[in-house]
Scaffold this motif. Structure first.
Motif, PDB file in Angstrom:
ATOM      1  N   LEU A  34       0.851  -1.186   0.000  1.00 17.50           N
ATOM      2  CA  LEU A  34       0.000   0.000   0.000  1.00 17.50           C
ATOM      3  C   LEU A  34       0.889   1.238   0.000  1.00 17.50           C
ATOM      4  O   LEU A  34       1.809   1.342   0.802  1.00 17.50           O
ATOM      5  N   VAL A  35       0.620   2.170  -0.927  1.00 20.92           N
ATOM      6  CA  VAL A  35       1.400   3.412  -0.955  1.00 20.92           C
ATOM      7  C   VAL A  35       0.542   4.642  -0.670  1.00 20.92           C
ATOM      8  O   VAL A  35       1.064   5.699  -0.345  1.00 20.92           O
ATOM      9  N   ASP A  36      -0.797   4.501  -0.783  1.00 18.55           N
ATOM     10  CA  ASP A  36      -1.672   5.641  -0.510  1.00 18.55           C
ATOM     11  C   ASP A  36      -3.085   5.130  -0.266  1.00 18.55           C
ATOM     12  O   ASP A  36      -3.478   4.091  -0.802  1.00 18.55           O
ATOM     13  N   PHE A  37      -3.845   5.877   0.540  1.00 20.06           N
ATOM     14  CA  PHE A  37      -5.260   5.558   0.720  1.00 20.06           C
ATOM     15  C   PHE A  37      -6.016   6.847   1.014  1.00 20.06           C
ATOM     16  O   PHE A  37      -5.459   7.822   1.522  1.00 20.06           O
ATOM     17  N   ARG A  38      -7.306   6.841   0.668  1.00 18.68           N
ATOM     18  CA  ARG A  38      -8.163   8.014   0.872  1.00 18.68           C
ATOM     19  C   ARG A  38      -9.615   7.590   0.741  1.00 18.68           C
ATOM     20  O   ARG A  38      -9.934   6.587   0.087  1.00 18.68           O
ATOM     21  N   LYS A  39     -10.497   8.374   1.365  1.00 16.86           N
ATOM     22  CA  LYS A  39     -11.927   8.122   1.217  1.00 16.86           C
ATOM     23  C   LYS A  39     -12.368   8.783  -0.086  1.00 16.86           C
ATOM     24  O   LYS A  39     -12.081   9.948  -0.337  1.00 16.86           O
ATOM     25  N   LEU A  40     -13.053   8.018  -0.909  1.00 17.43           N
ATOM     26  CA  LEU A  40     -13.500   8.512  -2.208  1.00 17.43           C
ATOM     27  C   LEU A  40     -14.850   9.211  -2.081  1.00 17.43           C
ATOM     28  O   LEU A  40     -15.566   9.041  -1.087  1.00 17.43           O
ATOM     29  N   GLU A  41     -15.208   9.978  -3.086  1.00 22.94           N
ATOM     30  CA  GLU A  41     -16.485  10.698  -3.095  1.00 22.94           C
ATOM     31  C   GLU A  41     -17.677   9.758  -2.980  1.00 22.94           C
ATOM     32  O   GLU A  41     -18.710  10.128  -2.444  1.00 22.94           O
ATOM     33  N   ASN A  42     -17.522   8.523  -3.471  1.00 24.82           N
ATOM     34  CA  ASN A  42     -18.615   7.550  -3.409  1.00 24.82           C
ATOM     35  C   ASN A  42     -18.674   6.842  -2.053  1.00 24.82           C
ATOM     36  O   ASN A  42     -19.474   5.929  -1.854  1.00 24.82           O
ATOM     37  N   GLY A  43     -17.805   7.252  -1.125  1.00 22.78           N
ATOM     38  CA  GLY A  43     -17.808   6.681   0.216  1.00 22.78           C
ATOM     39  C   GLY A  43     -16.921   5.464   0.387  1.00 22.78           C
ATOM     40  O   GLY A  43     -16.721   4.990   1.502  1.00 22.78           O
ATOM     41  N   LEU A  44     -16.384   4.937  -0.710  1.00 19.71           N
ATOM     42  CA  LEU A  44     -15.521   3.759  -0.631  1.00 19.71           C
ATOM     43  C   LEU A  44     -14.097   4.173  -0.266  1.00 19.71           C
ATOM     44  O   LEU A  44     -13.732   5.344  -0.360  1.00 19.71           O
ATOM     45  N   LEU A  45     -13.316   3.195   0.131  1.00 19.72           N
ATOM     46  CA  LEU A  45     -11.912   3.441   0.406  1.00 19.72           C
ATOM     47  C   LEU A  45     -11.137   3.258  -0.889  1.00 19.72           C
ATOM     48  O   LEU A  45     -11.193   2.197  -1.520  1.00 19.72           O
ATOM     49  N   GLY A  46     -10.428   4.288  -1.303  1.00 19.72           N
ATOM     50  CA  GLY A  46      -9.563   4.207  -2.475  1.00 19.72           C
ATOM     51  C   GLY A  46      -8.140   3.981  -2.023  1.00 19.72           C
ATOM     52  O   GLY A  46      -7.658   4.654  -1.111  1.00 19.72           O
ATOM     53  N   ILE A  47      -7.492   3.007  -2.615  1.00 22.32           N
ATOM     54  CA  ILE A  47      -6.091   2.748  -2.278  1.00 22.32           C
ATOM     55  C   ILE A  47      -5.267   2.730  -3.552  1.00 22.32           C
ATOM     56  O   ILE A  47      -5.777   2.485  -4.641  1.00 22.32           O
ATOM     57  N   THR A  48      -3.989   3.001  -3.396  1.00 21.25           N
ATOM     58  CA  THR A  48      -3.028   2.833  -4.474  1.00 21.25           C
ATOM     59  C   THR A  48      -2.008   1.833  -3.981  1.00 21.25           C
ATOM     60  O   THR A  48      -1.464   1.972  -2.876  1.00 21.25           O
TER      61      THR A  48
END
Length: 177
Positions: free
Chosen positions: A53-67
């Motif tokens: 995992l190099v990055d994570f954030r809460k997306l506009e759709n409420g899901l967890l976005g990860i890179t």
């Protein structure tokens, strides 16, 4: 290796990610060969990618976005499905491919990759590419080109960077037809 964005929403994957972060380890991404992971049993291809995992954030759709970023190719030697539906397994890290200078005959592939990297979605991945390294040019193109999952798997399993570049050119020629 390269980076890809993912969206997580299933509790089993959120739990897995939490465990990975707590123990400072990665996980393996491997393509399903047959079956359906959610609906039942499935069979995986033998070669996958160990990622971190190099990055994570809460997306506009409420899901967890990860890179995630790939660190090595692995051989899946065993897999089992847990009670929560999450597969786990045993892996062997494969020998890293040796550096291969990008041959002049494949310079157009580096140019294509540079063009692809100008897209905002690709820029957001913040990838670093050595355009003189035949391995890196091949790997990044496999990730970014609109190839079928079987074609991508075939290219991932190759161990010769020059052969991968030749095969990418072949697949590109088929796209042009």
């Amino acid at each position: 290796m390269g980076r890809i964005p993912l969206q997580l929403f299933e509790p089993r994957y959120l739990d897995m990610l939490s465990d990975c972060m707590k123990s400072d380890r990665g996980f393996v991404v491997v393509l399903i060969k047959e079956g359906d992971e959610v609906a039942g049993e499935c069979e995986f291809y033998g070669v996958g990618t160990y990622v971190r995992l190099v990055d994570f954030r809460k997306l506009e759709n409420g899901l967890l976005g990860i890179t995630i970023e790939g660190t090595s190719k692995v051989l899946l030697t065993e897999s089992t499905k847990g009670a929560d539906g999450l597969y786990s397994g045993r892996i062997e890290h494969l020998i890293e491919e040796e550096y291969v200078p990008l041959p002049d005959e494949h310079l157009e592939l580096a140019t294509l990759l540079e063009q692809l990297e100008r897209h905002p979605a690709i820029q957001a991945l913040n990838m670093s590419v050595d355009y003189e390294d035949g391995r890196q040019v091949g790997w990044r193109l496999v990730e970014l080109l609109p190839l079928s999952k079987e074609e991508k798997q075939f290219l991932l399993e190759l161990t010769d960077p020059l052969e991968r570049l030749k095969q990418i050119e072949y697949f590109l020629s088929l796209m042009e037809q």
